[in-house]
Design an enzyme around this catalytic site. Structure first.
Site, PDB file in Angstrom:
ATOM      1  N   LYS A 170      28.046  -7.825 -73.673  1.00 30.83           N
ATOM      2  CA  LYS A 170      26.661  -8.215 -73.957  1.00 30.83           C
ATOM      3  C   LYS A 170      26.628  -8.643 -75.416  1.00 30.83           C
ATOM      4  O   LYS A 170      26.509  -7.814 -76.322  1.00 30.83           O
ATOM      5  CB  LYS A 170      25.750  -7.015 -73.719  1.00 30.83           C
ATOM      6  CG  LYS A 170      24.335  -7.318 -73.317  1.00 30.83           C
ATOM      7  CD  LYS A 170      23.537  -8.190 -74.274  1.00 30.83           C
ATOM      8  CE  LYS A 170      22.998  -7.473 -75.494  1.00 30.83           C
ATOM      9  NZ  LYS A 170      22.420  -8.389 -76.497  1.00 30.83           N
ATOM     10  N   GLU A 182      28.938   2.178 -83.973  1.00 27.39           N
ATOM     11  CA  GLU A 182      29.209   1.796 -85.365  1.00 27.39           C
ATOM     12  C   GLU A 182      27.940   1.170 -85.883  1.00 27.39           C
ATOM     13  O   GLU A 182      27.445   0.197 -85.302  1.00 27.39           O
ATOM     14  CB  GLU A 182      30.360   0.785 -85.431  1.00 27.39           C
ATOM     15  CG  GLU A 182      31.663   1.286 -84.830  1.00 27.39           C
ATOM     16  CD  GLU A 182      32.209   2.493 -85.565  1.00 27.39           C
ATOM     17  OE1 GLU A 182      31.917   2.636 -86.768  1.00 27.39           O
ATOM     18  OE2 GLU A 182      32.896   3.310 -84.934  1.00 27.39           O
ATOM     19  N   CYS A 192      28.047  -5.282 -92.595  1.00 26.44           N
ATOM     20  CA  CYS A 192      27.730  -3.862 -92.676  1.00 26.44           C
ATOM     21  C   CYS A 192      28.414  -3.260 -93.900  1.00 26.44           C
ATOM     22  O   CYS A 192      27.928  -2.313 -94.490  1.00 26.44           O
ATOM     23  CB  CYS A 192      28.211  -3.164 -91.415  1.00 26.44           C
ATOM     24  SG  CYS A 192      29.928  -3.516 -91.064  1.00 26.44           S
ATOM     25  N   GLU A 236      18.779  -0.684 -95.506  1.00 25.79           N
ATOM     26  CA  GLU A 236      19.747  -1.772 -95.318  1.00 25.79           C
ATOM     27  C   GLU A 236      18.969  -3.083 -95.248  1.00 25.79           C
ATOM     28  O   GLU A 236      18.127  -3.267 -94.370  1.00 25.79           O
ATOM     29  CB  GLU A 236      20.552  -1.565 -94.041  1.00 25.79           C
ATOM     30  CG  GLU A 236      21.646  -2.619 -93.899  1.00 25.79           C
ATOM     31  CD  GLU A 236      22.440  -2.512 -92.595  1.00 25.79           C
ATOM     32  OE1 GLU A 236      21.812  -2.278 -91.550  1.00 25.79           O
ATOM     33  OE2 GLU A 236      23.675  -2.669 -92.647  1.00 25.79           O
TER      34      GLU A 236
HETATM   35  P1  NAD Z   1      21.194  -5.025 -83.747  1.00 27.74           P
HETATM   36  O1  NAD Z   1      21.217  -3.549 -83.756  1.00 27.74           O
HETATM   37  O2  NAD Z   1      19.890  -5.688 -83.859  1.00 27.74           O
HETATM   38  O3  NAD Z   1      21.859  -5.570 -82.413  1.00 27.74           O
HETATM   39  C1  NAD Z   1      23.139  -5.189 -82.011  1.00 27.74           C
HETATM   40  C2  NAD Z   1      23.287  -5.421 -80.513  1.00 27.74           C
HETATM   41  O4  NAD Z   1      22.454  -4.502 -79.842  1.00 27.74           O
HETATM   42  C3  NAD Z   1      22.870  -6.797 -80.047  1.00 27.74           C
HETATM   43  O5  NAD Z   1      23.731  -7.223 -79.058  1.00 27.74           O
HETATM   44  C4  NAD Z   1      21.486  -6.557 -79.496  1.00 27.74           C
HETATM   45  O6  NAD Z   1      21.104  -7.498 -78.532  1.00 27.74           O
HETATM   46  C5  NAD Z   1      21.655  -5.195 -78.877  1.00 27.74           C
HETATM   47  N1  NAD Z   1      20.438  -4.411 -78.669  1.00 27.74           N
HETATM   48  C6  NAD Z   1      19.302  -4.436 -79.384  1.00 27.74           C
HETATM   49  N2  NAD Z   1      18.433  -3.551 -78.892  1.00 27.74           N
HETATM   50  C7  NAD Z   1      19.033  -2.938 -77.857  1.00 27.74           C
HETATM   51  C8  NAD Z   1      18.660  -1.910 -76.965  1.00 27.74           C
HETATM   52  N3  NAD Z   1      17.489  -1.325 -77.047  1.00 27.74           N
HETATM   53  N4  NAD Z   1      19.549  -1.514 -76.046  1.00 27.74           N
HETATM   54  C9  NAD Z   1      20.754  -2.075 -75.968  1.00 27.74           C
HETATM   55  N5  NAD Z   1      21.157  -3.052 -76.782  1.00 27.74           N
HETATM   56  C10 NAD Z   1      20.313  -3.475 -77.725  1.00 27.74           C
HETATM   57  O7  NAD Z   1      22.198  -5.496 -84.889  1.00 27.74           O
HETATM   58  P2  NAD Z   1      22.581  -6.972 -85.351  1.00 27.74           P
HETATM   59  O8  NAD Z   1      21.412  -7.560 -86.080  1.00 27.74           O
HETATM   60  O9  NAD Z   1      23.165  -7.745 -84.239  1.00 27.74           O
HETATM   61  O10 NAD Z   1      23.751  -6.662 -86.383  1.00 27.74           O
HETATM   62  C11 NAD Z   1      23.521  -6.252 -87.673  1.00 27.74           C
HETATM   63  C12 NAD Z   1      23.638  -4.747 -87.796  1.00 27.74           C
HETATM   64  O11 NAD Z   1      24.914  -4.348 -87.335  1.00 27.74           O
HETATM   65  C13 NAD Z   1      23.562  -4.254 -89.220  1.00 27.74           C
HETATM   66  O12 NAD Z   1      22.791  -3.084 -89.235  1.00 27.74           O
HETATM   67  C14 NAD Z   1      24.994  -3.951 -89.558  1.00 27.74           C
HETATM   68  O13 NAD Z   1      25.164  -3.010 -90.572  1.00 27.74           O
HETATM   69  C15 NAD Z   1      25.540  -3.494 -88.265  1.00 27.74           C
HETATM   70  N6  NAD Z   1      26.964  -3.650 -88.183  1.00 27.74           N
HETATM   71  C16 NAD Z   1      27.739  -2.541 -88.248  1.00 27.74           C
HETATM   72  C17 NAD Z   1      29.114  -2.659 -88.224  1.00 27.74           C
HETATM   73  C18 NAD Z   1      29.991  -1.456 -88.302  1.00 27.74           C
HETATM   74  O14 NAD Z   1      31.192  -1.583 -88.031  1.00 27.74           O
HETATM   75  N7  NAD Z   1      29.495  -0.308 -88.667  1.00 27.74           N
HETATM   76  C19 NAD Z   1      29.684  -3.916 -88.096  1.00 27.74           C
HETATM   77  C20 NAD Z   1      28.855  -5.036 -88.007  1.00 27.74           C
HETATM   78  C21 NAD Z   1      27.490  -4.889 -88.038  1.00 27.74           C
END
Ligand code: NAD
Length: 969
Positions: free
Chosen positions: A651, A732, A766, A862
């Site tokens: 997804k 993560e 991140c 963040e």
């Molecule tokens: P996000 O949390 O908005 O989305 C991540 C994923 O979750 C997407 O595929 C989204 O469609 C899905 N999603 C959203 N709501 C959901 C729900 N209720 N149920 C299931 N899935 C859902 O994050 P983003 O904007 O795509 O990415 C940025 C974030 O990711 C930042 O906070 C960043 O720090 C973090 N990040 C962390 C790492 C790590 O390794 N720790 C790496 C990359 C990004």
């Protein structure tokens, strides 16, 4: 070489070496103390490193107690007895000023052997002295790394002042005599990187234009002053760029007739013969000759390190004798290019010099046709011997403040104290060595961890740039295409479509992607459940082989995949390229890990009982991925699941579905069955949530924001009808990462590292740095350099290879970040706000705030954009406290040259990934396994040895092997 010539060379070599020996002590008159330290350093590698590191940090030590403290940290405890005594004295407060004074004085005297003066005016006496003895000069302005336009302009001004100062004195600094007739009285060696803060080889047009604009006035003034300008060569990755800038400039009509210019060829490079022929062709084309200074090369260690860290072939000869032979072959080529190229030889090695002289004579070159160049403070004996042969000799004279010149000094000292440098081995030596090339110690190029990372694209290579440009064109050609869902064998297109747009040109539709419905979720899970058992039961080696095959396909299509991410997620060239490399690494690494985990582990060692610890796949995994590492992260999570024997439903995040589609295509083409890897794009709150809650799911691998991560963990805890497993969640999440700059940090590195960490990919990582803590006395200077560096960042579209800061992912992200910036302006002091291109594109100016209240939103939340909050700490302990004051614990960084502070940070700076003296982004699979603690994640490291275990469940099988009291061994 002909026999006759060979014996002439031998004879000359003996003569030069013999002559030189007599001079050695006279010319290099180090104090008894310095000689003692250098001798000890050459015998004891550990002491050498500690001594040089101390010399390196000394200039930034602003108080006597800082000097005394570092002296004992680096040199206390072990080392030669007098040093140990001094270190013990450093413990007594009253003696510290004395010790500090003595140490500074010692190092300054040592520095003055290699650096002629702090300013051109200060260097004049040394240059006059050389001229009086018939020796020419070429001045090299040493200084800090150029991190901003302001610093580039300051460098340009220094070159102009140098020319002015020397021109006013040109009579007294020009050596006299027949061999100097017609030779420009002033000679300057310039570094192109000094006048361009983003010396980016992937963008040669841009860099050449910036450098040319700053060097034209220098060349004009040089022509007026009668000065020769030499373009110095730097590291291999900049070689073609420097040649390109040189070529562009000297072909300009205004400079096309200038003969008093030159460039360097480094014989330690395997490419050196090509460089010479390219330069010869340039000179022929121009019709006016220029000079080539042939040297062996001064970045030998660094070249090996950079090659090793990027998985590139080593560009230099690793065997010293090969470099010497290359120098001889290049001599032939250089002399053969007469009269188009004018030869200058930069070496101290008697054999290398002898062969150049003998060959030049054999080729009919007169004494005035060639010249020899040596380093200031070194090899005076050899220089005099060459002059005695009737040749012009020129000394390379570094000029500049000692503090910024320290990097130069350390390099010189390294050469001087390396075991094989002829400084110590004497000159009549049968196997001559190059002073410019430190000893080849027995160090492997790549520490063998059994895993080899994919190499980063060599964008300095024109062929590679061409491939990337072709890929960009190809992907542009596919704009507007449609991407179906992939459910088992079915390609499902008749669903509502979501558009993906290019963040730099939001009117451009990159593609349309079908959005899965809730019924599609059920279908995909059913299909995965059906495909799972046979995939689980295949040998791990077979699954690994399929993943390796997929890795190869990714490798073959690497530029195309990078181009997809460039348009879809707004990733600039290098960022997109490392995303592909990371994805390739995950495929290979987890394949290898699956094979390791597949080996049953015997447990215990008692008689009559066999215990085996084995792992099995859990079932069906849903992979919920973010958009910011759109290929790497989704590849990592899904291939870990697949390698371990699970089925995976991908997804992707809303903004980055196309690259995920390409990944699934590759995995299927490599042999992963369609039911085992499926593609289900859609809204997070819709499809994402439905997958997470589905009773047929066993594993949820999530990477994204902390808020969504926490809601997923909560949703997964609930057991629903038909569910057979407790769901395993791997989450993560976000970060609010800090870098500490200690008061003894090397600001060249610290500011460059902080800027890259905070503003690379517009801070949308991140791991990005969003808090910078600067300790005490470093604050003012660090802030000044930071402000200028941020103001000079190139903000632009990602397709331009010069871009460092691209637009953010979409309008919503831009608006959210801009709101944070507005809050920052109200609650803190704005240090700098960069400029953004006009027109469409979701640009956010790179922004830095100081005086930030520790509990304000920009200090705690963040932001996920190019915004940095700076804090001032009185000392290192306070800096650690500020850095730790966060609910996140993902990455962290420390720039310090205090071994004690580094140890303290290692022990107490409790983040998932701590980086010391480097940027905090850019973790590499197998080298920096990655993942955060606290509210940043569950801690198991992606790309590390524990990761795969989360996708499996262990079983233990115990067999009683005893039958009727008897058991086999
Ligand atoms: P996000 O949390 O908005 O989305 C991540 C994923 O979750 C997407 O595929 C989204 O469609 C899905 N999603 C959203 N709501 C959901 C729900 N209720 N149920 C299931 N899935 C859902 O994050 P983003 O904007 O795509 O990415 C940025 C974030 O990711 C930042 O906070 C960043 O720090 C973090 N990040 C962390 C790492 C790590 O390794 N720790 C790496 C990359 C990004």
């Amino acid at each position: 070489m002909e026999v006759g010539l060979e014996s002439t060379v031998d004879e000359l070599e003996r003569k030069l070496a013999g002559h030189a020996n007599g001079f050695q002590r006279l010319a290099l008159t180090p104090s008894r103390w310095q000689q003692y330290l250098l001798d000890r350093a050459s015998q004891d590698a550990d002491f050498r490193v500690r001594l040089l590191r101390f010399v390196d940090v000394l200039p930034t030590l602003r108080t006597p107690s800082a000097v005394a403290d570092h002296f004992s940290q680096y040199l206390g405890g072990s080392g030669p007895a007098p040093v140990r005594t001094a270190s013990a004295l450093a413990g007594q407060r009253v003696l510290r000023p004395l010790l500090s004074q003595a140490v500074r004085k010692g190092v300054l005297t040592m520095a003055h052997r290699f650096i002629a003066g702090a300013s051109p005016a200060e260097a004049l006496p040394a240059v006059r002295h050389l001229a009086k003895h018939g020796v020419g000069h070429t001045v090299d302005l040493v200084g800090e790394a150029t991190l901003s336009d302001a610093e580039a302009e300051a460098y340009q001004a220094r070159y102009l002042t140098l020319l002015q100062t020397f021109a006013a004195d040109s009579e007294s600094i020009a050596p006299r005599g027949e061999r100097w007739r017609g030779v420009p009285p002033i000679n300057i060696s310039i570094k192109c990187s000094a006048v361009c803060p983003h010396f980016e080889p992937a963008a040669p047009e841009h860099v050449s234009a910036v450098v040319a604009a700053r060097l034209r006035p220098v060349l004009r003034q040089a022509r007026q002053a009668g000065a020769f300008i030499n373009f110095d060569m730097e590291q291999y990755r900049y070689k073609d760029l420097v040649q390109r800038i040189f070529g562009d400039l000297i072909l300009e009509p205004e400079f096309a007739d200038v003969a008093d210019v030159g460039i360097v060829v480094q014989a330690y490079l395997k490419d050196a013969p090509d460089d010479l022929s390219r330069l010869e062709a340039l000179a022929r084309r121009r019709g006016v000759p220029f000079t080539v200074r042939l040297v062996k090369g001064a970045y030998w260690d660094e070249e090996r390190i950079v090659a090793s860290q990027n998985s590139w072939p080593v560009p230099v000869f690793e065997d010293k004798a090969e470099t010497d032979r290359s120098f001889e072959r290049c001599t032939d080529a250089l002399l053969g290019a007469w009269p188009h190229l004018r030869p200058a030889f930069g070496t101290h090695n008697p054999r290398s010099l002898a062969q150049a002289i003998a060959k030049a004579r054999a080729a009919g070159r007169g004494d005035a046709d060639i010249e020899f160049q040596m380093l200031y403070g070194m090899a005076e004996g050899v220089r005099a011997a060459v002059a005695a042969e009737g040749y012009r000799t020129r000394v390379y004279v570094p000029v500049g403040e000692i503090i910024p010149g320290m990097a130069y000094l350390v390099r010189r000292l390294l050469e001087n104290s390396s075991n094989q440098a002829w400084f110590h081995t004497g000159l009549g030596h049968a196997a001559p060595t190059a002073a410019l090339q430190p000893k080849v110690e027995e160090r492997p190029t790549q520490v063998d961890s059994g895993f080899k990372n994919a190499s980063a694209a060599r964008f300095f290579d024109p062929d590679v740039r061409e491939q990337m440009l072709t890929a960009l064109a190809k992907v542009r050609g596919s704009f507007g295409g449609s991407y179906p869902l992939l459910i088992g064998e079915r390609r499902v297109s008749d669903r509502p479509q979501a558009e993906v747009r290019y963040p730099a040109q939001p009117e451009t539709v990159v593609g349309q992607v079908a959005q899965a419905s809730l019924a599609d979720v059920d279908a995909a899970v059913a299909s995965a459940r059906q495909g799972f058992p046979s995939w689980r039961d295949r040998p791990a080696a077979e699954r690994a082989a399929i993943l390796r095959r997929a890795a190869e396909r990714l490798e073959e299509r690497r530029y195309e995949l990078a181009a997809v991410m460039l348009f879809e997620s707004g990733k600039p060239w290098r960022e997109a390229d490392s995303d592909v490399s990371e994805a390739i690494d995950y495929l290979r690494y987890y394949g290898q890990e699956a094979e390791r985990y597949a080996q049953p582990k015997p447990m215990g060692a008692v008689l009559g009982e066999h215990n085996e610890y084995v792992y099995q796949a859990r079932g069906v995994a849903v992979i919920v991925a973010p958009w910011n590492f759109p290929l790497a992260i989704i590849s990592g999570m899904s291939t870990a699941a697949l390698a371990a024997g699970n089925a995976a439903i991908l997804k992707p995040a809303g903004p980055s579905p196309i690259i995920a589609y390409r990944l699934v295509e590759v995995l299927r083409a490599a042999g992963v069955p369609p039911e085992v890897v499926q593609y289900l794009p859609g809204m997070g709150e819709g499809v994402g949530r439905a997958l997470v809650e589905h009773p047929g799911i066993d594993i949820i691998a999530f990477t994204g924001s902390t808020a969504v991560g926490q809601s997923i963990i909560a949703a997964a805890a609930e057991v629903r009808p038909g569910q057979r497993n407790v769901k395993r969640v791997i989450a993560e999440m976000g970060g609010k990462n800090a870098i500490i700059i200690d008061d003894d940090a090397d600001l060249d590195e610290a500011i460059a590292g902080a800027v890259a960490s905070a503003f690379g990919y517009a801070g949308q990582k991140c791991s990005a740095c969003s808090r910078l803590v600067v300790v005490g006395s470093a604050y003012e200077e660090a802030l000044e350099r930071l402000r200028n560096a941020v103001a000079s960042l190139v903000v632009g579209p990602p397709h331009d290879p010069a871009t460092v800061v691209p637009p953010v992912i979409n309008a919503a992200a831009r608006d959210k970040i801009m709101r944070y910036i507005e809050t920052g302006k109200r609650t803190s002091r704005l240090l700098v706000e960069g400029t953004i291109p006009s027109g469409a594109g979701h640009y956010v100016p790179p922004t830095v705030f100081t005086d930030v209240p520790v509990d304000s939103p920009i200090a705690c939340e963040e932001i996920f954009g190019p915004v940095l909050a700076v804090f001032r700490a009185h000392d290192f302990d306070e800096a650690m406290e500020i850095a730790a004051a966060s609910s996140f614990a993902l990455t962290g960084g420390v720039f310090s040259r205090s071994p004690r502070h580094i140890e303290l940070a290692k022990a107490k700076f409790r983040v998932g990934n701590l980086y010391i003296n480097r940027k905090i982004t850019g973790a590499i699979v197998g080298r920096q396994p990655f993942g955060g603690l606290a509210m940043s994640g569950t801690g198991d490291k992606a790309g590390g040895p524990d990761y795969l275990a989360q996708f499996m469940e262990p079983r233990v099988v115990t067999e009683n092997a005893t039958r009727r009291g008897f058991a086999p061994d």
